[in-house]
Design a protein around this motif. Structure first.
Motif, PDB file in Angstrom:
ATOM      1  N   THR A  19       0.826  -1.185  -0.091  1.00 42.18           N
ATOM      2  CA  THR A  19       0.050  -0.087  -0.203  1.00 42.18           C
ATOM      3  C   THR A  19       0.839   0.996   0.131  1.00 42.18           C
ATOM      4  O   THR A  19       2.046   1.235   0.274  1.00 42.18           O
ATOM      5  N   ALA A  20       0.334   2.438  -0.210  1.00 41.37           N
ATOM      6  CA  ALA A  20       1.145   3.747  -0.201  1.00 41.37           C
ATOM      7  C   ALA A  20       1.546   3.811   1.292  1.00 41.37           C
ATOM      8  O   ALA A  20       2.744   4.468   1.360  1.00 41.37           O
ATOM      9  N   ASP A  21       0.760   3.775   2.287  1.00 39.50           N
ATOM     10  CA  ASP A  21       0.964   3.991   3.496  1.00 39.50           C
ATOM     11  C   ASP A  21       2.315   3.142   3.793  1.00 39.50           C
ATOM     12  O   ASP A  21       3.059   3.539   4.628  1.00 39.50           O
ATOM     13  N   GLN A  22       2.384   1.855   3.299  1.00 40.02           N
ATOM     14  CA  GLN A  22       3.636   1.089   3.646  1.00 40.02           C
ATOM     15  C   GLN A  22       4.857   1.510   3.139  1.00 40.02           C
ATOM     16  O   GLN A  22       5.853   1.121   3.591  1.00 40.02           O
ATOM     17  N   LEU A  23       4.736   2.116   2.034  1.00 38.20           N
ATOM     18  CA  LEU A  23       5.990   2.715   1.201  1.00 38.20           C
ATOM     19  C   LEU A  23       6.463   3.787   2.021  1.00 38.20           C
ATOM     20  O   LEU A  23       7.800   4.149   1.742  1.00 38.20           O
ATOM     21  N   VAL A  24       5.667   4.554   2.637  1.00 39.65           N
ATOM     22  CA  VAL A  24       6.188   5.684   3.426  1.00 39.65           C
ATOM     23  C   VAL A  24       6.245   5.834   4.901  1.00 39.65           C
ATOM     24  O   VAL A  24       5.961   6.774   5.717  1.00 39.65           O
ATOM     25  N   ALA A  25       6.110   4.298   5.481  1.00 44.88           N
ATOM     26  CA  ALA A  25       6.106   4.123   6.929  1.00 44.88           C
ATOM     27  C   ALA A  25       7.500   4.288   7.735  1.00 44.88           C
ATOM     28  O   ALA A  25       7.946   3.321   8.326  1.00 44.88           O
ATOM     29  N   VAL A  26       7.976   5.344   7.149  1.00 39.11           N
ATOM     30  CA  VAL A  26       9.145   5.721   8.129  1.00 39.11           C
ATOM     31  C   VAL A  26       9.372   5.805   9.459  1.00 39.11           C
ATOM     32  O   VAL A  26      10.170   5.395  10.052  1.00 39.11           O
ATOM     33  N   GLY A  27       8.121   6.031  10.029  1.00 34.05           N
ATOM     34  CA  GLY A  27       8.136   6.516  11.485  1.00 34.05           C
ATOM     35  C   GLY A  27       8.233   4.985  12.325  1.00 34.05           C
ATOM     36  O   GLY A  27       8.113   5.192  13.630  1.00 34.05           O
ATOM     37  N   SER A  28       8.024   3.987  11.666  1.00 35.20           N
ATOM     38  CA  SER A  28       8.133   2.687  12.195  1.00 35.20           C
ATOM     39  C   SER A  28       9.324   2.403  12.988  1.00 35.20           C
ATOM     40  O   SER A  28       9.572   1.292  13.454  1.00 35.20           O
ATOM     41  N   LEU A  29      10.402   2.776  12.611  1.00 36.39           N
ATOM     42  CA  LEU A  29      11.722   2.549  12.822  1.00 36.39           C
ATOM     43  C   LEU A  29      11.942   2.842  14.300  1.00 36.39           C
ATOM     44  O   LEU A  29      11.571   3.789  14.862  1.00 36.39           O
ATOM     45  N   GLU A  30      12.522   1.721  14.987  1.00 34.92           N
ATOM     46  CA  GLU A  30      12.886   1.781  16.283  1.00 34.92           C
ATOM     47  C   GLU A  30      14.163   2.576  16.699  1.00 34.92           C
ATOM     48  O   GLU A  30      14.186   3.312  17.557  1.00 34.92           O
ATOM     49  N   ALA A  31      15.273   2.681  15.723  1.00 35.00           N
ATOM     50  CA  ALA A  31      16.503   3.459  15.858  1.00 35.00           C
ATOM     51  C   ALA A  31      16.190   4.789  15.847  1.00 35.00           C
ATOM     52  O   ALA A  31      15.152   5.460  15.054  1.00 35.00           O
ATOM     53  N   LYS A  32      17.057   5.587  16.680  1.00 34.62           N
ATOM     54  CA  LYS A  32      16.900   7.191  16.599  1.00 34.62           C
ATOM     55  C   LYS A  32      18.320   7.653  16.282  1.00 34.62           C
ATOM     56  O   LYS A  32      19.382   7.071  16.358  1.00 34.62           O
ATOM     57  N   PRO A  33      18.408   9.102  15.853  1.00 42.27           N
ATOM     58  CA  PRO A  33      19.526   9.429  15.627  1.00 42.27           C
ATOM     59  C   PRO A  33      20.211   9.504  16.856  1.00 42.27           C
ATOM     60  O   PRO A  33      20.048   9.783  17.964  1.00 42.27           O
ATOM     61  N   THR A  34      21.808   9.499  16.525  1.00 41.44           N
ATOM     62  CA  THR A  34      22.938   9.427  17.442  1.00 41.44           C
ATOM     63  C   THR A  34      23.812  10.511  17.274  1.00 41.44           C
ATOM     64  O   THR A  34      23.946  11.015  16.209  1.00 41.44           O
ATOM     65  N   ILE A  35      24.595  10.852  18.395  1.00 44.49           N
ATOM     66  CA  ILE A  35      25.694  11.685  18.403  1.00 44.49           C
ATOM     67  C   ILE A  35      26.684  11.329  17.319  1.00 44.49           C
ATOM     68  O   ILE A  35      27.477  11.534  16.597  1.00 44.49           O
ATOM     69  N   ALA A  36      27.017   9.947  17.431  1.00 41.55           N
ATOM     70  CA  ALA A  36      27.899   9.035  16.566  1.00 41.55           C
ATOM     71  C   ALA A  36      27.509   9.032  15.329  1.00 41.55           C
ATOM     72  O   ALA A  36      28.455   9.264  14.316  1.00 41.55           O
ATOM     73  N   GLY A  37      26.148   9.054  15.043  1.00 40.86           N
ATOM     74  CA  GLY A  37      25.486   9.140  13.377  1.00 40.86           C
ATOM     75  C   GLY A  37      25.722  10.703  12.786  1.00 40.86           C
ATOM     76  O   GLY A  37      25.869  10.878  11.934  1.00 40.86           O
ATOM     77  N   LEU A  38      25.504  11.580  13.608  1.00 40.56           N
ATOM     78  CA  LEU A  38      25.924  13.037  13.368  1.00 40.56           C
ATOM     79  C   LEU A  38      27.358  13.205  13.102  1.00 40.56           C
ATOM     80  O   LEU A  38      27.456  13.775  11.880  1.00 40.56           O
ATOM     81  N   ARG A  39      28.410  12.785  13.766  1.00 38.04           N
ATOM     82  CA  ARG A  39      29.796  12.629  13.714  1.00 38.04           C
ATOM     83  C   ARG A  39      29.930  11.990  12.317  1.00 38.04           C
ATOM     84  O   ARG A  39      30.709  12.458  11.403  1.00 38.04           O
TER      85      ARG A  39
END
Length: 532
Positions: free
Chosen positions: A405-425
């Motif tokens: 479905t269209a909703d499944q293609l844009v279900a970005v918010g379903s991820l459990e991981a969050k942005p980190t300082i290591a990811g920013l660096r």
């Protein structure tokens, strides 16, 4: 002064590059000029339509499958043209820039079935690279290419029957080639790359039992695919090449194209070869299109978003189903790891991840996949050999179990991981290192044991833009602000081999595209102004 005659060729406005006269013949430049005059106005209209569509997405918040093309999707009978023999088996494809002579030889000799000869994201478009990318391919097809490294080692082509089939990737529609002008306007890079390659190689490739095959990048709609199809028809007619000789594989690497896969294949059906799942550009497109859509569309660190994420699974499974329904090849994503001959522990962990990724793709029904290094060819081949056996592909697997479905293609918010300082660096480190190398003329760059191209730099700076705009709070409790990004970038610049020259340029450009008030659609546009 009167306007140039309609038959005048493209003008070359660049310093001389060795052997460029072999590529830039008057006949070849006339062909490029004909392509430009006929198709650049439509290109311009489609680029304007991109901006309109992005504004519409910002208003509505959600893309959807197009109601006006429902009949194409619902018609069970149409198929793309049968694959030519040279593209029937595509179980392993290697990628790399065509402007590197050693890489050209190694890729052709790699044991992969296909070499994506890149003139796009893995190539920095210096004038020398543009010309020498064409020369290397011309020389390879004529078997007059060799290379001797500084250590004295010589590289040459192996037996013809073992060489990879070349599929060339021109630049996307949004990029210009400022060194070639027609009637005072730069020629689109896509038409320059395609036109010169097709003009010089189409007949020779037919004589070799192959053909002019292309990967089409950054496509955002079926209307852009229609433009490419019209370019192909015109080019074949102009040079007396049988219609349908060209074959194109479209990279589905934008979120809007993911909603138009069947329509894209339909527009190109007499020239279509397949679709490819381009992971990094796809994530870049999601960030770009939903950059101001709030927290629900904020992606975590780049490396935390794997192909097993629900919205990525929806995208890849829909791609396989679409391709096989219409008789096209489904080609999987990139294994970008670069094996280290000095660190077997890194290799063991990384190669296991590559195996798992390729096993998943083969199990899902893909007909082949990409690797960035020759040492990964046997790894990917083993995954696909286990599923394919003696069959060249698995188009018989229609994946009718897949419903996306269209909703499944844009279900970005379903991820459990969050942005980190290591990811920013990491985003700052990768962005700075890549841009610095790009400004020196290198488009495929080894960074932290991964082969990076422009797409990863685009993700890096786009994530930072989005995190700043959304006021993201990292795992260490710090809020992502422009000040924090500048602080991290300054630390990286201070640790660079030299805090001047291209490093300073890369630092300033990265901050410009990561922190500008108005989002810059492609970092390669302002970067191109600094090149040469």
């Amino acid at each position: 002064m009167s306007a140039p005659a309609p038959s005048s060729p493209a003008a070359v406005e660049a310093p001389y590059v060795e052997r460029q006269e072999e590529v830039l013949t008057e006949a070849a430049l006339a062909f490029v000029a004909a392509l430009h005059r006929r198709f650049t106005p439509r290109r311009d209209e489609l680029l304007a339509r991109r901006a309109e569509r992005r504004a519409e997405l910002a208003r509505t918040g959600r893309p959807d499958f197009l109601p006006e093309t429902a009949a194409v999707r619902e018609d069970p009978d149409w198929r793309v043209a049968p694959a030519p023999a040279a593209l029937e088996d595509r179980r392993v494809e290697i990628t790399g820039p065509a402007d590197d002579r050693k890489m050209t030889i190694n890729a052709l000799n790699s044991g992969a079935r296909v070499w994506l000869a890149d003139m796009e994201d893995a190539s920095s478009p210096t004038w020398r690279n543009v010309v020498h990318g064409q020369l290397n391919l011309m020389d390879a097809f004529a078997r007059r290419i060799d290379f001797t490294g500084p250590e004295g080692r010589t590289y040459a082509l192996g037996p013809a029957e073992r060489l990879a089939t070349v599929v060339m990737r021109p630049r996307g529609w949004h990029l210009d080639e400022r060194h070639l002008t027609v009637d005072g306007r730069p020629v689109p890079g896509a038409l320059a790359d395609f036109g010169l390659y097709f003009f010089h190689n189409a007949r020779r490739l037919l004589d070799l039992g192959k053909g002019p095959y292309f990967y089409l990048p950054k496509t955002e709609s079926h209307l852009e695919a229609r433009l490419w199809n019209d370019v192909f028809v015109f080019a074949q007619e102009e040079l007396g090449i049988p219609r349908g000789t060209i074959r194109a594989t479209v990279l589905i690497e934008t979120i809007t194209a993911a909603f138009e896969m069947e329509e894209i294949l339909h527009e190109l059906r007499e020239h279509a070869s397949g679709l490819n799942a381009g992971r990094w550009d796809y994530l870049f497109s999601i960030i770009k299109n939903f950059r101001d859509a709030g927290e629900a569309f904020v992606l975590p660190d780049r490396n935390a978003v794997t192909m097993t994420a629900p919205f990525m699974r929806a995208y890849t499974e829909l791609l396989v189903r679409t391709c096989h329904k219409r008789g096209a090849h489904a080609i999987g994503g990139m294994a970008a790891f670069i094996p280290s001959r000095r660190d077997p522990e890194i290799n063991e962990v990384a190669l296991e991840k590559v195996r798992a990724d390729k096993d998943r793709e083969a199990g899902d029904g893909f007909d082949g996949s990409w690797v960035a290094h020759p040492d990964l060819v046997p790894v990917a081949r083993a995954s696909f050999d286990a599923v394919l056996g003696d069959r060249p592909h698995q188009k018989h697997r229609l994946r009718e179990d897949v419903r996306v479905t269209a909703d499944q293609l844009v279900a970005v918010g379903s991820l459990e991981a969050k942005p980190t300082i290591a990811g920013l660096r990491n985003a700052v480190q990768v962005g700075l290192r890549y841009i610095e190398a790009w400004l020196r003329g290198l488009g495929a760059v080894a960074i932290f044991n991964l082969m990076e191209d422009a797409a990863t730099a685009e993700i890096s700076r786009s994530q930072i833009w989005q995190w700043v705009a959304a006021g993201v709070v990292l795992d260490n409790g710090e809020k992502v602000t422009a000040g924090l990004v500048r602080e991290v970038a300054a630390e990286e610049l201070a640790s660079a081999p030299e805090a001047s020259g291209t490093w300073r340029q890369a630092h300033d450009l990265f901050l410009r595209v990561a922190l500008s008030e108005e989002y810059v659609d492609f970092l390669t546009l302002p970067a191109y102004e600094l090149l040469e």
